[in-house]
Design a protein around this motif. Structure first.
Motif, short mmCIF file in Angstrom:
data_model
loop_
_atom_site.label_atom_id
_atom_site.label_comp_id
_atom_site.label_asym_id
_atom_site.label_seq_id
_atom_site.Cartn_x
_atom_site.Cartn_y
_atom_site.Cartn_z
N GLU A 153 -7.63 10.68 -9.32
CA GLU A 153 -7.17 9.44 -8.70
C GLU A 153 -6.50 8.53 -9.72
N ILE A 317 -8.52 -2.43 5.41
CA ILE A 317 -7.89 -2.67 4.13
C ILE A 317 -6.46 -3.16 4.34
N HIS A 320 -3.11 0.67 0.03
CA HIS A 320 -3.70 1.75 -0.77
C HIS A 320 -2.60 2.48 -1.52
N HIS A 327 -4.63 8.45 0.96
CA HIS A 327 -5.26 7.23 0.47
C HIS A 327 -5.85 7.52 -0.91
N ALA A 329 -6.44 5.59 -5.06
CA ALA A 329 -6.52 4.30 -5.74
C ALA A 329 -5.11 3.78 -6.04
N PRO A 330 -4.94 2.46 -6.06
CA PRO A 330 -5.95 1.43 -5.83
C PRO A 330 -6.06 1.06 -4.35
N THR A 331 -7.24 0.57 -3.96
CA THR A 331 -7.43 0.02 -2.62
C THR A 331 -7.26 -1.49 -2.69
N ASP A 334 -10.27 -4.64 0.71
CA ASP A 334 -11.28 -4.02 1.57
C ASP A 334 -12.15 -5.12 2.16
N ARG A 343 -13.70 -3.97 -10.20
CA ARG A 343 -13.21 -2.61 -10.01
C ARG A 343 -12.53 -2.10 -11.27
N ILE A 354 2.53 1.92 -3.61
CA ILE A 354 1.51 1.27 -2.78
C ILE A 354 1.98 1.26 -1.33
#
Length: 398
Positions: A153, A317, A320, A327, A329-331, A334, A343, A354
């Motif tokens: 990720e 969300i 992502h 999906h 990272a990053p989220t 949330d 995080r 993104i």
């Protein structure tokens, strides 16, 4: 659509494969891991370029890609596909045929780890079956198996030029799928008919697979956030939420969402649409190198408040990352987190991709989302998806 040809180089696959392994090694060293063992199909694709069976219900954990902190790749492949790998993937030089049931191949994995001198220290795993983890822990007690899910990720966070080319191709596919859905909307059309039209179009264009049925949720299904199309027929006045985050091409994915109304829209439906539109573009402006990952969320919330709909914002969300999985990272944003959580990724970087998908869901009226894939560049955010918006639904109300 992207095709390799002999008269120009569009994707340098050797360079891309080296980049991806180098990124994995960088993460292994950062986390103090001797190696990582990958069983998730898309992470195996990232590390090896092996195209497996994508459907989660079929052989989701049949393979293992073992990557060491020195960049050595060992691939344990289902025995029925061994000859394919040996004959068509010359960059994989350490390949072992593997049994149908993963834990029955334990002896092969232990022998390889010992051959590579990995008998102690930390080794990451992502989605390996517990039965296999248990056998390794019992058979090699000096190894410490730890969470390795974030290795790939985090490796995928920053894309190289070849990945950007591939993601733009997937964005184009998502655009085509969504345009197909918009063109199929109408009274009496079922959600599944609209979804199937997009899936058929994508497969005919050469997609390897579709990750799920394109979402098409009309009327009450739109505000109840159904996540699958049904045989419900669209009616006049229905708000329709569509998400075509489904194409898989060259191992990467594309994602897009649009919302429309069947027939004339009410003033409130137009306000919902306008709020989502502003949320999308307000948040997009905050996707800049070095930017705080929370800024797009704050910007989207300001837009919703401007339209008086902050209490109707999607409980999910805001966005992502996109890569070999839909999906990653990053989220962003949330809403199930009750407080600010520290995080691993707090800052946006150049060449991240993104997918922003702000949504408004208003019970009894309608709901949906507007989503674009966006490349973060040194000059600012660059939308990668370009499917049309329903401009007649935009209003200054609010």
């Amino acid at each position: 659509m992207l095709l390799n040809v002999d008269w120009e180089e569009r994707v340098n696959w050797e360079r891309l494969r080296k980049y991806r392994i180098d990124r994995i090694v960088e993460q292994l060293k950062k986390k103090g891991l001797r190696a990582v063992m990958l069983s998730k199909l898309d992470t195996i694709r990232y590390a090896t370029s092996f195209r497996g069976v994508y459907t989660w219900q079929f052989h989701g954990n049949r393979y293992i890609a073992l990557i060491t902190d020195e960049g050595h790749v060992s691939f344990f492949v289902g025995s029925g596909e061994y000859s394919k790998v040996r004959e068509t993937m010359p960059w994989l030089t350490d390949v072992t045929p593997f049994p149908f049931v993963m834990e029955e191949g334990y002896d092969l994995v232990e022998a390889k780890l010992r051959e590579l001198g990995i008998t102690k220290g930390k080794v990451g795993v992502d989605m390996m079956k517990f039965a296999m983890i248990d056998k390794i822990q019992r058979g090699m007690p000096d190894l410490e198996l730890v969470d390795g899910y974030s290795v790939v990720e985090n490796a995928q966070l920053v894309k190289n030029p070849d990945e950007i080319v591939l993601l733009k191709a997937n964005a184009q596919l998502a655009d085509i799928g969504m345009t197909t859905m918009l063109d199929h909307l109408g009274e009496g059309v079922t959600e599944i008919e609209c979804s199937a039209a997009a899936a058929h179009k994508l497969m005919m264009l050469g997609c390897e697979d579709v990750a799920y049925y394109p979402l098409c949720e009309s009327g009450m299904h739109s505000w109840n956030t159904y996540k699958y199309p049904t045989t419900k027929r669209m009616q006049r006045g229905d708000m329709v939420w569509m998400d075509c985050g489904v194409p898989i091409f060259c191992g990467y994915t594309g994602d897009i969402a649009r919302t429309a109304v069947v027939g004339p829209a009410t003033d409130l439906q137009k306000r919902i649409y306008s709020a989502m539109y502003d949320m999308l573009w307000y948040a997009t402006e905050e996707l800049r190198p070095g930017g705080d990952i929370n800024k797009p969320v704050e910007a989207a919330n300001r837009a919703a408040e401007k339209h008086g709909l902050q209490d109707k914002v999607y409980f999910g969300i805001l966005g992502h990352g996109v890569g070999t999985d839909l999906h990653i990272a990053p989220t962003l944003g949330d809403s199930s987190l009750k407080s600010a959580v520290k995080r691993e990724i707090e800052t946006l970087s150049e060449n991240m991709v993104i997918s922003l998908e702000p949504g408004i869901f208003y019970h009894g009226v309608g709901g949906g989302a507007l989503e674009n894939m966006i490349l973060i560049t040194e000059h600012g955010p660059e939308p990668m998806t370009h499917c049309r918006f329903e401009e007649h639904l935009l209003t200054n109300i609010g």
